[in-house]
Design an enzyme around this catalytic site. Structure first.
Site, PDB file in Angstrom:
ATOM      1  N   HIS A   1      -1.261   6.423   2.142  1.00  0.00           N
ATOM      2  CA  HIS A   1      -1.276   5.497   3.270  1.00  0.00           C
ATOM      3  C   HIS A   1      -1.107   6.326   4.539  1.00  0.00           C
ATOM      4  O   HIS A   1      -0.132   7.064   4.672  1.00  0.00           O
ATOM      5  CB  HIS A   1      -0.156   4.467   3.150  1.00  0.00           C
TER       6      HIS A   1
ATOM      7  N   CYS B   1       0.783  -1.240   0.000  1.00  0.00           N
ATOM      8  CA  CYS B   1       0.000   0.000   0.000  1.00  0.00           C
ATOM      9  C   CYS B   1       0.816   1.293   0.000  1.00  0.00           C
ATOM     10  O   CYS B   1       0.699   2.114  -0.903  1.00  0.00           O
ATOM     11  CB  CYS B   1      -0.951   0.004   1.195  1.00  0.00           C
TER      12      CYS B   1
END
Length: 559
Positions: free
Chosen positions: A129, A75
């Site tokens: 993120h 991510c």
């Protein structure tokens, strides 16, 4: 030196010039939608199982890139790479523990660029993120005009929220719930949809353009989703991955031991041996069922967002982008989660829908309730088969929205704030020309702490990275080299080859037969040993790949 090699050296010194915005083009709003851990398990990508009518409907009115690849299948690094249009070796983010602006360079992000051009930029849900990788602020105020929104109910995502057969709550992988019994009677993606709609409503009477990014959390694990979506995928109709076994010739360094899955209470009860033990088939089917259900749940949120865009009268001047940060393995190669260089982990959906062309009086984005309506096949719009990358998103969105495309980055760009390592993909192939061009190559990479799988193989901290797997994806092949890496200097040792992989798409679409050892790689290294140090790793791999595959074609009797 043949034509291909000459072309590679030509490309080494030639950079694409800036694409100017077309004169007189009106600037468009941007609705940028990102899913989390979504592979191409969508109807518009030909998945016969997936029920994703709202995303399919978006695809029917846009350009669908069938072969788009992330730069790293995890991510934080992937999102920073996409939003800065810089590769992980430029952001120097391979984990979640550094902020690129102070760690590598003060790079301009996609929303920051739009903000500098007079756009109101807004973030809802998981776009960057959250945490150190975005300075604990989602890169506010650089990227966003207002502080980023995170759904309050996400604080429960990693807590004991999943009711087991014993009636108690657990931290499970499989976590279909009665939403009314959840804290606040809601879930994160439901809250994000509501907030995004609220922000859209606030823009109805404002003439200033906006850039609204909405990041949905699903289908990321745990599969904490409304339980009714499971009914869309009866367990007796689910099937296993077509290649559920670890390939015999897969290098140990390439294997993803799915450690985050193993930490869930329901998986721990299965007593699966580390690292190569397989999940029981009945549980594999349930994982696949829950993943697809999570996709349909996320699709419904996309549908609600798009229908609100239309109902508010904003659809006629808002381009919509839909993508994911990376894919997710569902048992292919004996792997689960992401954390690898295989197509199932790196390939992502990528859709651009630019307003215009809709027939008068017809609805652009009517909401399709998959739980109550029959799902019919929806034909995609303009299907693009060429190989593209997520670093291409920044320049392409800029162009389609009516802004100038940032210039191409120089080979070393740590001091350059605004440039792109991607390409503007808004242009179609010239008439009569195939999109299967050898120039289109996608590069991905993944770090490992050791040659053999261990507890931190999936998510090593920077200081523990000893090997970097660089992967080149062309139309016909995936070529990967696992090379020695120094985490202190960020240098890769091209002569320290730990392992290699080569898969041929035509004969092996699932990437199950590694034919790397069919070649004499030492001879290839000898051929490229004289290359000047100024030749970057990507160009070096392109040349090696050419020599590697040319030799194999010759051995198979091809010219």
């Amino acid at each position: 030196m043949d034509i291909f090699v000459l072309r590679c050296f030509f490309l080494l010194v030639l950079h694409t010039s800036t694409y100017p915005a077309a004169a007189g083009r009106e600037r468009k709003n941007v609705l940028f939608i990102m899913a989390d851990d979504l592979r191409t398990s969508l109807g518009c990508y030909g998945d016969p199982v997936a029920k994703s009518p709202n995303i399919d409907q978006l695809a029917s009115r846009g350009q669908v890139f069938l072969n788009a690849f992330a730069q790293q299948a995890v991510c934080g690094p992937s999102r920073v790479s996409m939003l800065t249009s810089r590769r992980p070796d430029t952001t120097r983010l391979y984990d979640f523990n550094s902020y690129w602006r102070v760690h590598s360079g003060n790079y301009t992000t996609l929303p920051q660029y739009f903000k500098s051009q007079g756009y109101l930029t807004m973030s809802v849900g998981k776009v960057f993120h959250p945490g150190i990788a975005s300075n604990n602020t989602d890169d506010y105020p650089y990227s966003w005009s207002i502080p980023a929104y995170h759904p309050p109910s996400f604080t429960y995502e990693k807590k004991k929220m999943c009711k087991g057969k014993d009636g108690k709550l657990h931290v499970n992988l499989l976590c279909a719930v009665n939403v009314s019994e959840q804290p606040g009677g809601t879930l994160p993606d439901l809250e994000s949809t509501e907030e995004a709609v609220r922000l859209l409503k606030s823009r109805v009477n404002d003439d200033d353009p906006f850039f609204l990014a909405v990041g949905f959390h699903k289908p990321h694990i745990p599969f904490r989703i409304p339980q009714e979506y499971l009914t869309l995928y009866p367990l007796d109709q689910m099937t296993l991955a077509p290649d559920p076994d670890v390939p015999e010739r897969l290098p140990t360094v390439a294997y993803n031991p799915w450690t985050d899955i193993r930490k869930r209470e329901d998986v721990q009860k299965l007593n699966i041996s580390f690292p190569y033990g397989s999940i029981p088939k009945d549980f594999q089917l349930r994982i696949r069922q829950h993943y697809y259900a999570a996709v349909s749940y996320m699709d419904a949120q996309v549908g609600r967002l798009l229908s609100a865009l239309e109902e508010l009268g904003l659809a006629d001047n808002t381009m919509v982008v839909f993508t994911s940060d990376h894919g997710w393995s569902l048992g292919e190669h004996g792997e689960w989660a992401k954390y690898s260089n295989f197509d199932v982990a790196t390939r992502v959906p990528l859709i651009f829908s630019v307003p215009g062309g809709n027939e008068a009086g017809t609805s652009t984005f009517p909401f399709i309730d998959v739980l109550r309506e029959s799902v019919h096949s929806i034909k995609s719009g303009k299907v693009r088969s060429r190989v593209v990358e997520l670093v291409d998103v920044f320049p392409t969105v800029s162009y389609l929205a009516g802004l100038e495309v940032p210039v191409q980055c120089p080979d070393i760009s740590f001091q350059v704030e605004l440039c792109t390592e991607g390409e503007n993909r808004a242009y179609a192939a010239p008439q009569g020309r195939s999109e299967r061009t050898p120039e289109d190559v996608a590069f991905s990479q993944y770090p490992r702490p050791a040659d053999a799988p261990q507890e931190n193989s999936d998510l090593p901290d920077l200081k523990d990275i000893k090997i970097m797997g660089y992967s080149l994806r062309t139309w016909d092949y995936r070529y990967t080299l696992w090379l020695g890496f120094n985490p202190k200097t960020f240098q890769v040792n091209v002569s320290d080859v730990h392992a290699g992989e080569l898969y041929m798409s035509a004969d092996d679409p699932g990437q199950d037969k590694n034919i790397f050892n069919n070649s004499d790689y030492s001879e290839i290294m000898r051929k490229t040993a004289s290359l000047p140090q100024t030749v970057g790793l990507q160009m070096r791999m392109k040349l090696e790949f050419h020599y590697l595959t040319a030799g194999m074609k010759t051995s198979r009797g091809k010219p």
